[in-house]
Design an enzyme around this catalytic site. Structure first.
Site, PDB file in Angstrom:
ATOM      1  N   ASN A   9      17.620  -9.369 -11.255  1.00 61.28           N
ATOM      2  CA  ASN A   9      18.345  -8.110 -11.488  1.00 61.28           C
ATOM      3  C   ASN A   9      17.401  -7.178 -12.239  1.00 61.28           C
ATOM      4  OD1 ASN A   9      20.057  -6.061 -12.281  1.00 61.28           O
ATOM      5  ND2 ASN A   9      21.243  -7.318 -13.726  1.00 61.28           N
ATOM      6  N   LYS A  11      17.937  -4.159 -13.009  1.00 59.30           N
ATOM      7  CA  LYS A  11      18.678  -3.172 -13.817  1.00 59.30           C
ATOM      8  C   LYS A  11      18.124  -1.759 -13.570  1.00 59.30           C
ATOM      9  CE  LYS A  11      19.483  -6.840 -17.111  1.00 59.30           C
ATOM     10  NZ  LYS A  11      19.943  -7.217 -18.447  1.00 59.30           N
ATOM     11  N   HIS A  93      28.855  -7.400 -14.013  1.00 58.34           N
ATOM     12  CA  HIS A  93      27.825  -7.687 -15.029  1.00 58.34           C
ATOM     13  C   HIS A  93      28.337  -7.202 -16.386  1.00 58.34           C
ATOM     14  CE1 HIS A  93      24.073  -7.597 -17.243  1.00 58.34           C
ATOM     15  NE2 HIS A  93      23.557  -8.373 -16.303  1.00 58.34           N
ATOM     16  N   GLU A  95      26.958  -5.657 -18.657  1.00 63.43           N
ATOM     17  CA  GLU A  95      26.570  -4.281 -18.993  1.00 63.43           C
ATOM     18  C   GLU A  95      27.507  -3.271 -18.319  1.00 63.43           C
ATOM     19  OE1 GLU A  95      22.412  -4.689 -17.965  1.00 63.43           O
ATOM     20  OE2 GLU A  95      22.153  -6.033 -19.679  1.00 63.43           O
ATOM     21  N   GLU A 163      26.947 -15.848 -17.515  1.00 64.80           N
ATOM     22  CA  GLU A 163      25.980 -15.125 -18.339  1.00 64.80           C
ATOM     23  C   GLU A 163      26.569 -14.842 -19.714  1.00 64.80           C
ATOM     24  OE1 GLU A 163      22.902 -12.944 -15.763  1.00 64.80           O
ATOM     25  OE2 GLU A 163      24.570 -11.592 -16.115  1.00 64.80           O
ATOM     26  N   GLY A 169      18.996 -10.775 -22.483  1.00 63.68           N
ATOM     27  CA  GLY A 169      17.936  -9.938 -23.038  1.00 63.68           C
ATOM     28  C   GLY A 169      17.624 -10.196 -24.495  1.00 63.68           C
ATOM     29  N   SER A 209      18.306 -14.764 -20.543  1.00 67.18           N
ATOM     30  CA  SER A 209      17.007 -15.120 -21.115  1.00 67.18           C
ATOM     31  C   SER A 209      16.333 -16.297 -20.429  1.00 67.18           C
ATOM     32  CB  SER A 209      17.140 -15.369 -22.622  1.00 67.18           C
ATOM     33  OG  SER A 209      17.515 -14.170 -23.285  1.00 67.18           O
TER      34      SER A 209
HETATM   35  C1  PEP Z   1      20.921 -10.226 -16.785  1.00 67.21           C
HETATM   36  O1  PEP Z   1      20.978  -9.078 -17.204  1.00 67.21           O
HETATM   37  O2  PEP Z   1      21.634 -10.569 -15.830  1.00 67.21           O
HETATM   38  C2  PEP Z   1      20.028 -11.148 -17.456  1.00 67.21           C
HETATM   39  C3  PEP Z   1      20.248 -12.411 -17.292  1.00 67.21           C
HETATM   40  O3  PEP Z   1      19.037 -10.606 -18.224  1.00 67.21           O
HETATM   41  P1  PEP Z   1      17.863 -11.397 -18.989  1.00 67.21           P
HETATM   42  O4  PEP Z   1      17.342 -12.451 -18.030  1.00 67.21           O
HETATM   43  O5  PEP Z   1      16.850 -10.381 -19.308  1.00 67.21           O
HETATM   44  O6  PEP Z   1      18.482 -12.038 -20.181  1.00 67.21           O
END
Ligand code: PEP
Length: 250
Positions: A9, A11, A93, A95, A163, A169, A209
């Site tokens: 992703n 973003k 998601h 976000e 998630e 992040g 992460s």
């Molecule tokens: C995400 O935003 O779906 C995600 C898993 O981000 P990151 O891998 O950067 O934690």
């Protein structure tokens, strides 16, 4: 057997220059044994599909609207994503849930219209740190799962991404047993709702992460069928190492 999925992703990152990462990824994985997906910003979807044409890399969207079309300035429909060459879409998601106040009902409607347009839909679920510390994780995940996933989903058109919001992040990752507990819980709920055939065929990926250093351990956890990767999907070398770890996992 569920086919594993490595999903990236991007973003709100990437202009045309980033398409080079896709070319490199395709060269590194000419015959993958897992599904490889990149969800770039909407502005790059069509060009991305051209870059990966005749390769095993698939392209997806990061969100779609609940409606098929209409007066929704700045939004994008599932049909438009399909038309641009996307095969998947991410919905719900954290976000989007946070920045746009999306509730389960909206996520479910997005998933429904995405599936109706032939897109494999990645529905994201995850608890906040406060919810985990209050020992509410499974209640939250159970509620999001029943509220955000439409009826009549199948292993072909649905992927669940677990998630934890506090892991996205941040560099903080749940313990392997915490990941396993939630993935086993999601699997049991899917089997209960959709029956064992469909329930066992839906892929459940972990996100938060994931990086080349921790991917191998995470992929060995029960019911982890792959990963949804943010930051580490932006550079082909990092994402490629995660794909290699996924394909090496049992
Ligand atoms: C995400 O935003 O779906 C995600 C898993 O981000 P990151 O891998 O950067 O934690």
């Amino acid at each position: 057997m569920r086919r594993k999925l490595a999903a990236g992703n991007w973003k709100m990152n990437g202009t045309g220059a980033a398409l080079q990462e896709l070319s490199e990824l395709a060269i590194a994985h000419p015959k993958p044994t897992s599904d490889i997906l990149i969800c770039p910003p909407a502005t790059l979807i069509h060009r991305a599909t051209q870059v990966v044409a005749d390769t095993a890399i698939q392209i997806g969207g990061q969100d779609c609207h609940t409606d098929p079309k209409g007066a929704h300035t700045g939004d994008i429909s599932a049909e438009m994503l399909k038309d641009a060459g996307a095969r998947y879409v991410i919905v719900g998601h954290s976000e989007r849930r946070q920045d746009h106040n999306e509730q389960n009902e909206t996520v479910r409607a997005k998933a429904r219209i995405a599936m109706d347009n032939g897109l494999t839909t990645i529905v994201c679920l995850g608890e906040s740190l406060t919810e985990r510390e209050a020992a509410n994780t499974l209640d939250i995940i159970g509620g999001q799962l029943s509220g955000s996933v439409p009826d009549a989903a199948t292993g072909h058109d649905l992927v669940i991404a677990y998630e934890p919001i506090w892991a996205i992040g941040t560099g903080h990752v749940p313990s392997l047993s915490q990941i396993g507990e939630v993935h086993d819980f999601i699997r049991a709920r899917l089997e209960r709702r959709f029956g064992p055939g469909v329930g066992r065929s839906v892929r459940i990926v972990y996100g938060g992460s994931v990086n080349p250093g921790n991917a191998g351990d995470i992929f060995d956890v029960s019911n982890v069928d792959g990963a949804l990767v943010g930051g580490a999907s932006l550079k082909s070398a990092d994402f490629s190492a995660i794909i290699t770890a996924l394909e090496a996992a049992s």
